[in-house]
Design a protein around this motif. Structure first.
Motif, PDB file in Angstrom:
ATOM      1  N   ASN A  53       0.808  -1.218   0.000  1.00 36.47           N
ATOM      2  CA  ASN A  53       0.000   0.000   0.000  1.00 36.47           C
ATOM      3  C   ASN A  53       0.843   1.271   0.000  1.00 36.47           C
ATOM      4  O   ASN A  53       0.303   2.356  -0.210  1.00 36.47           O
TER       5      ASN A  53
ATOM      6  N   ARG B 179      -3.717   0.326  -7.135  1.00 40.70           N
ATOM      7  CA  ARG B 179      -3.859   0.957  -5.813  1.00 40.70           C
ATOM      8  C   ARG B 179      -4.346   2.402  -5.944  1.00 40.70           C
ATOM      9  O   ARG B 179      -5.205   2.845  -5.191  1.00 40.70           O
TER      10      ARG B 179
ATOM     11  N   PHE C 103      -4.952  -1.865  -0.748  1.00 38.89           N
ATOM     12  CA  PHE C 103      -5.257  -3.295  -0.644  1.00 38.89           C
ATOM     13  C   PHE C 103      -5.636  -3.604   0.796  1.00 38.89           C
ATOM     14  O   PHE C 103      -5.076  -3.038   1.733  1.00 38.89           O
TER      15      PHE C 103
ATOM     16  N   ASP D  99      -5.658  -9.667  -2.123  1.00 43.58           N
ATOM     17  CA  ASP D  99      -6.160  -8.667  -3.070  1.00 43.58           C
ATOM     18  C   ASP D  99      -5.206  -8.461  -4.245  1.00 43.58           C
ATOM     19  O   ASP D  99      -5.617  -7.968  -5.286  1.00 43.58           O
TER      20      ASP D  99
END
Length: 80
Positions: A16, A42, A48, A53
């Protein structure tokens, strides 16, 4: 600013927050194109929620996620 040495072994990476270069360096089977796809996903869909994911990103399958699970970190989404 502290920089990680170039000879560092693959290790934990927060999907992330990491940039594409870091993701491609730290995760096995993820080259620059897939790492850039992770960053774009993202930006488009938000952070996520779990390592799983990652398989939502085109070109990244469940096997790649499993191979890297120990090195995938997912920071909690920041509250606005």
């Amino acid at each position: 600013i502290a920089c990680a040495p170039l000879w560092a072994f693959a290790g934990p990476v927060d999907i992330n927050t990491a940039d594409a270069e870091t993701i491609s360096t730290e995760l096995n089977g993820i080259g620059m194109a897939k790492a850039e796809a992770i960053v774009e996903y993202r930006k488009k869909y938000g952070p996520f929620k779990s390592a799983d994911d990652l398989s939502l990103v085109k070109g990244i399958g469940d096997r790649t996620v499993e191979l890297n699970r120990a090195n995938i970190l997912v920071s909690p989404a920041k509250k606005k």
